[in-house]
Enzyme design. Structure first.
Site, PDB file in Angstrom:
ATOM      1  N   ASP A  14      25.591  33.717  46.891  1.00  0.00           N
ATOM      2  CA  ASP A  14      25.741  32.657  46.140  1.00  0.00           C
ATOM      3  C   ASP A  14      25.016  31.173  46.677  1.00  0.00           C
ATOM      4  OD1 ASP A  14      28.459  30.731  46.249  1.00  0.00           O
ATOM      5  OD2 ASP A  14      27.808  31.157  48.083  1.00  0.00           O
ATOM      6  N   ASP A 109      26.461  28.459  40.208  1.00  0.00           N
ATOM      7  CA  ASP A 109      25.245  28.806  41.781  1.00  0.00           C
ATOM      8  C   ASP A 109      25.630  30.412  41.995  1.00  0.00           C
ATOM      9  OD1 ASP A 109      28.388  28.826  41.727  1.00  0.00           O
ATOM     10  OD2 ASP A 109      29.095  27.721  43.962  1.00  0.00           O
ATOM     11  N   GLU A 110      26.498  31.335  41.492  1.00  0.00           N
ATOM     12  CA  GLU A 110      26.407  33.053  41.558  1.00  0.00           C
ATOM     13  C   GLU A 110      25.905  33.706  40.405  1.00  0.00           C
ATOM     14  OE1 GLU A 110      30.940  33.478  43.831  1.00  0.00           O
ATOM     15  OE2 GLU A 110      30.705  32.269  42.381  1.00  0.00           O
TER      16      GLU A 110
END
Length: 422
Positions: A14, A109-110
């Site tokens: 993350d 974002d992950e």
């Protein structure tokens, strides 16, 4: 043969405060300043992301900008640049693929990584995670947190509940510490347990994750049926497995599936779109984008669908209708003719708050049916030339004259990705 879950090593990586981190990296003068991402010209707009400095001052994601500024007067609000964030996200994917070919984006974002086959080359899971953290930080300026587990669900919960709170940004969650680390947490910390489900569990006397995990599955199903009804068995099995970290799903490197349809939609202010002429300006803009995307994918469609939501504040309605064309197409004028005919036939006359255009029943556009009445090959060459110009200079490089009317939205849309500015 697929490995057993307990033999896998999976990361969920993350990127911390991703949008804000990207902006602060590009502007060194903002180091140490509270930064949030949103539209600074719209105080009633929401915060999309906040950096750790801003969060320490009470700023939270999804709150109003004016509320955030009341807590933190020195807050620097930066307009989002979605195109830049997508570029950095793709760069992260490229870095991850240097360590394993099993990389599955979960969000911008992950990303999940199955590093099972990489540990012999790169060492322990923790040392590999630290190497990736360092490389990302040096390459992008973004700090990442890594959850480690034998399943995707455990890796995700390791990141959300522990790695994000750990100064090192690392945490391993597996059978060895599951009962000690995860089970004492409140039930809303379990993956995919939102407020409504949390209320059900609280009424059932199951406030902790371990309260679910320690039950026999049959007993948990029985209790959930009493709370939610007899159709809840699938949910019971899902939450019981999640509490125990059971998740056989593999990391899937490719998330792209065959296209079934190509669509574009637009939310509108009803007060501005009362007249058919104004509404049709937006419809034509949507047709242009749908056809352009179809050509980008090498597809054409035989079925056209049009949808609309309409209201005058008291009455409301809407429709979604489709029609089959004489032959597949991704030519703008052919598609527009069908779209306008459908809209005129089914529009109820109320102001419109949303429009949608979809091209379906797709087929490759490398072959085409010739006609006696139009040189479709020449028309496709012309449209693809326009596509090339837009690809190089932007979607607003060439627009229909009607898009310069007050009702046009094409120029505004060209500056946005997903409703946010590039």
């Amino acid at each position: 043969m697929q490995q057993a879950a307990e033999d896998r090593t999976i990361f969920l990586i993350d990127a911390q405060s991703f949008y804000a981190s990207v902006e602060k990296t590009g502007r060194p003068e903002l180091a140490g300043c509270p930064v949030a991402i949103g539209d600074p010209e719209r105080p009633s707009g929401i915060i999309l992301a906040a950096c750790p400095v801003a969060k320490k001052k009470g700023v939270t994601t999804a709150e109003r900008i004016n509320q955030a500024r009341s807590k933190c007067p020195e807050l620097v609000v930066i307009r989002p640049r979605m195109h830049r964030y997508i570029q950095v996200s793709l760069l992260l994917t490229g870095i991850f693929e240097c360590y394993t070919d099993q990389v599955e984006p979960y969000s911008i974002d992950e990303q999940f990584l199955d590093v099972t086959g990489s540990l012999a080359l790169f060492g322990s899971a923790e040392s590999l995670a630290r190497e990736i953290q360092t490389r990302i930080l040096l390459s992008t300026g973004v700090w990442c947190r890594v959850g480690i587990g034998p399943t995707k669900i455990l890796a995700k919960m390791a990141t959300d509940n522990f790695a994000k709170r750990n100064p090192e940004g690392l945490f391993r969650l597996d059978a060895a510490n599951l009962e000690e680390a995860l089970w004492p947490l409140p039930v809303h910390h379990m993956f995919m347990t939102a407020s409504r489900m949390t209320r059900h569990f609280m009424r059932m006397g199951l406030p902790l994750i371990g309260d679910i995990a320690r039950l026999e599955l049959a007993d948990f199903k029985r209790r959930l049926r009493s709370e939610m009804g007899k159709q809840s068995d699938i949910q019971a099995e899902y939450y019981w497995q999640t509490a125990r970290g059971i998740d056989p799903s593999p990391v899937v490197p490719s998330i792209r599936k065959p296209l079934k349809g190509i669509s574009h939609g637009k939310a509108l202010r009803a007060s501005l779109y009362k007249n058919r002429e104004d509404i049709e300006v937006v419809l034509l803009e949507l047709v242009v984008e749908v056809c352009r995307r179809a050509r980008q994918h090498g597809q054409m469609g035989r079925v056209i669908a049009v949808g609309a939501v309409e209201t005058d504040g008291e009455r409301s309605g809407g429709f979604q209708r489709q029609m089959t064309l004489p032959q597949p197409t991704s030519l703008t004028h052919e598609t527009a003719e069908a779209v306008l005919a459908l809209f005129r036939r089914h529009w109820g006359g109320l102001p419109v708050t949303r429009l949608m255009v979809m091209l379906m029943d797709l087929s490759p556009d490398d072959t085409d049916q010739l006609t006696l009445f139009a040189d479709r090959t020449r028309l496709y060459r012309l449209e693809r030339t326009l596509d090339t110009i837009k690809d190089q200079y932007g979607s607003a490089a060439i627009v229909r004259a009607s898009s310069f009317l007050d009702s046009g939205v094409a120029k505004e849309r060209a500056e946005q990705i997903g409703g946010h500015y590039r």
